[in-house]
Enzyme design. Sequence first.
Site, mmCIF file in Angstrom:
data_model
loop_
_atom_site.group_PDB
_atom_site.id
_atom_site.type_symbol
_atom_site.label_atom_id
_atom_site.label_comp_id
_atom_site.label_asym_id
_atom_site.label_seq_id
_atom_site.Cartn_x
_atom_site.Cartn_y
_atom_site.Cartn_z
ATOM 1 N N ASP A 26 -14.605 -18.944 45.750
ATOM 2 C CA ASP A 26 -14.134 -17.557 45.859
ATOM 3 C C ASP A 26 -14.323 -16.786 44.547
ATOM 4 O O ASP A 26 -13.367 -16.505 43.827
ATOM 5 C CB ASP A 26 -12.652 -17.576 46.270
ATOM 6 C CG ASP A 26 -12.212 -16.235 46.849
ATOM 7 O OD1 ASP A 26 -12.942 -15.239 46.669
ATOM 8 O OD2 ASP A 26 -11.131 -16.189 47.460
ATOM 9 N N SER A 47 -5.159 -12.159 42.440
ATOM 10 C CA SER A 47 -6.446 -12.713 42.849
ATOM 11 C C SER A 47 -7.512 -12.366 41.822
ATOM 12 O O SER A 47 -7.606 -11.222 41.387
ATOM 13 C CB SER A 47 -6.872 -12.132 44.194
ATOM 14 O OG SER A 47 -6.125 -12.707 45.208
ATOM 15 N N HIS A 106 -13.324 -12.470 47.448
ATOM 16 C CA HIS A 106 -12.566 -11.611 48.352
ATOM 17 C C HIS A 106 -12.118 -10.312 47.672
ATOM 18 O O HIS A 106 -11.753 -9.373 48.350
ATOM 19 C CB HIS A 106 -11.424 -12.365 49.048
ATOM 20 C CG HIS A 106 -10.207 -12.615 48.224
ATOM 21 N ND1 HIS A 106 -9.977 -13.800 47.559
ATOM 22 C CD2 HIS A 106 -9.125 -11.845 47.977
ATOM 23 C CE1 HIS A 106 -8.798 -13.737 46.953
ATOM 24 N NE2 HIS A 106 -8.260 -12.560 47.191
#
Length: 738
Positions: free
Chosen positions: A229, A657, A93
């Site tokens: 991810d 992230s 992402h």
Amino acid sequence: MKRLNLLFAIIFLFSGISMRADEGMWLPIFVERLNYVDMQKMGLHLTAEEIYSINHSSMKDAIVGLSNGPTPGGFFCTAEVVSDQGLLFTNHHCGYDVIQKHSSIEHDYLADGFWAMSKEEELPNEGLSATFFVRMENVTDSIIPFLSDTMSASDRSAKVKEISSRLKKNADPDKKYHINVTSFFNGNEYYMFVYEVYTDVRLVGAPPSSIGKFGGDTDNWMWPRHTGDFSIFRVYTAPDGSPAEYAKENVPLKPKYHLPVSLNGVEKGDFAMIWGYPGSTDRYLSSYGVDFQINYFDPNIVRLLGEQLSIWKEDMSANREVGIKYASKYAGNANGWKFYIGELKGLKKLNVKGQKEAIESDFIDWLNQDQARKDKYSEVLPGIKTGYENISKSFLPFITSALAASSPEILGFAQSFGVISGLLESKDETGAIDESVAELREAAREHFKDYNAPTDQKVFARMMEIYANDVPADLQPKGFKDLVAKYKGDFKAMAADVFARSFLSTEAKVNAFLDKPSYKVISKDPAINLGNELMGSMMTLSGEYRKANQDLAKYERLFMAGLREMMPDKAFYPDANSTMRLTYGSVQDYKGADAVYYDYKTHLSGVMDKEDPTNEEFIVPAKLKELYAKKDFGRYGCGDDLVVGFLTTNDITGGNSGSPVINGNGELIGLAFDGNWEAMSGNIAYEPNLQRTICVDIRYVLFVIDKYAGAQNLIDELTIAPIKFTVQRDEFEAKLVK
Ligand code: ARG
């Protein structure tokens, strides 16, 4: 291992030290003083120097901040160096925008994934930069003595700016680095950060969205999670190793340090540390601030973003081309939208306001014990209360006009035409018009690449309707009210007419205008005029909102100072502010709700359980099913399954992230990628029993690269730490029990 832990547990019991790590995003320079002993007790086997040293290469040298544009700060994600050739791991992402930009119907890297099988195939990305931390320094004493509480907010920030620019100049006379001076603890401390920024960062690999975004927005912010991810990039430098813009002759970065990878997996209770660039938290927020968040900020953001998202979604599902064009914009807004839904829920459910009120009541008791304290701090809480009252008054018209002026993309794009309009009006003859035309052609190319006018027209109609209804009429600009009157409140008709008459609705019309730019045309364009009016009214309203925030800033600064004075023995950590932090904790399960227990790891079998070929978010690629059916997990499996995700107690937030999750030996065990639904109020109050970091297991990452994509070239670059168990861990444990 277990025995050792038992030994330590006994030591703690008698030492009176409580093992309360988990919460806290710590500054690496203070780790040795504040946290190192604690970390060792929890299972860290490295020296403090191996973690953070400015003289030798250390772990900090493998941590990268990702940003759009060449200036460091505001990092949207974190990445880490995993090979001696500048290879980076981050989340899917985090790479999503870049992957989307390279995608089209012909090359649908979003749907199919992308793998560079050699360096020549890696894809450059204009604008993407990778920042490395060089060093940091406490500059509080060079700044704070020159400020005072009676200074106005603007004088104060002007002074900070003036001193900072001098400090920056002295620290870097050769202009080799990028330097930021950043405020900490609500303006009570200042630190200087020296960075090196690399601007040639290429896309190396990405799994298909059916792995990298598996579970989609349904599973987003939630556990149990089964998302692979991750995505892969590489940093390039000039042939001499210095940062350089993209060029063919650039070479892979030779990093100071890269993280080894562990295939040993995780067990409940294992030490875990996470490095990265958390963006923003509000851990010292007052109860009044929580109240504002609950009653104004969160519900309105959710409502307004939701309107745009549902219109986008409908068109995206109906047409794959629109789906590709809007994928990244949609994912970004949907992520924020769901975040605020969760935050609102969490703030209420966990009584965060009550938690803050308890602190404030202690603060008042503490004040009342001493006259000097009273003199210094008695105005603080009343000041904060008034501040939030003023903010609340100006918030709704401000946020509605801000979104009305920017969420119809045509109005956002209209803002790019301000410069040329001025030049045309003044009949400029310096050649600036030609320059502006060239820039606008480029801007138009970018804008229309990911644009669908019919979709935007619907958003426009809806946003104008909301603006007309929600913003008091005396605050609406006249031109807007005239337009509403002209269409008798039929916003669809109004939108259709604006889109038909404006030259901003198609690239061809924009280019036709740029071929023959004329002031007459631009001054009559309905989208440009409306955009200017709405923007103007938003600026007026933002003035009040900003003023209220500035008044508040003083009291929040004093509140922070007072809290630290009140608890002199507590190790305070500063709120996240896009500077490098380290957090440590352990691998842990949790109890999510009454009768709901969540285990700490998920498996590939769980991916298969979630499969739903009729739902785009839960499609499982055929190749993955095949590998699963054959149990072809290579060295990455665990018994007859493969671990996909796991949980830790680490304290992270947005910006983290892609952060590396590192075990006690300093080896990479996963990538952090999310927070959990039960603790979405975590930016404001950390919840030790509920708050978890969701990580993708590095063995799943390597399995996808190796077995799914066949990108052995990438696996060969990694440094894989020695494998500890010859038998799979679960089997090993099972044998022990017997
Ligand atoms: N919640 C994640 C974060 O804020 C983003 C996950 C992206 N996935 C998605 N379905 N939008 O970092």
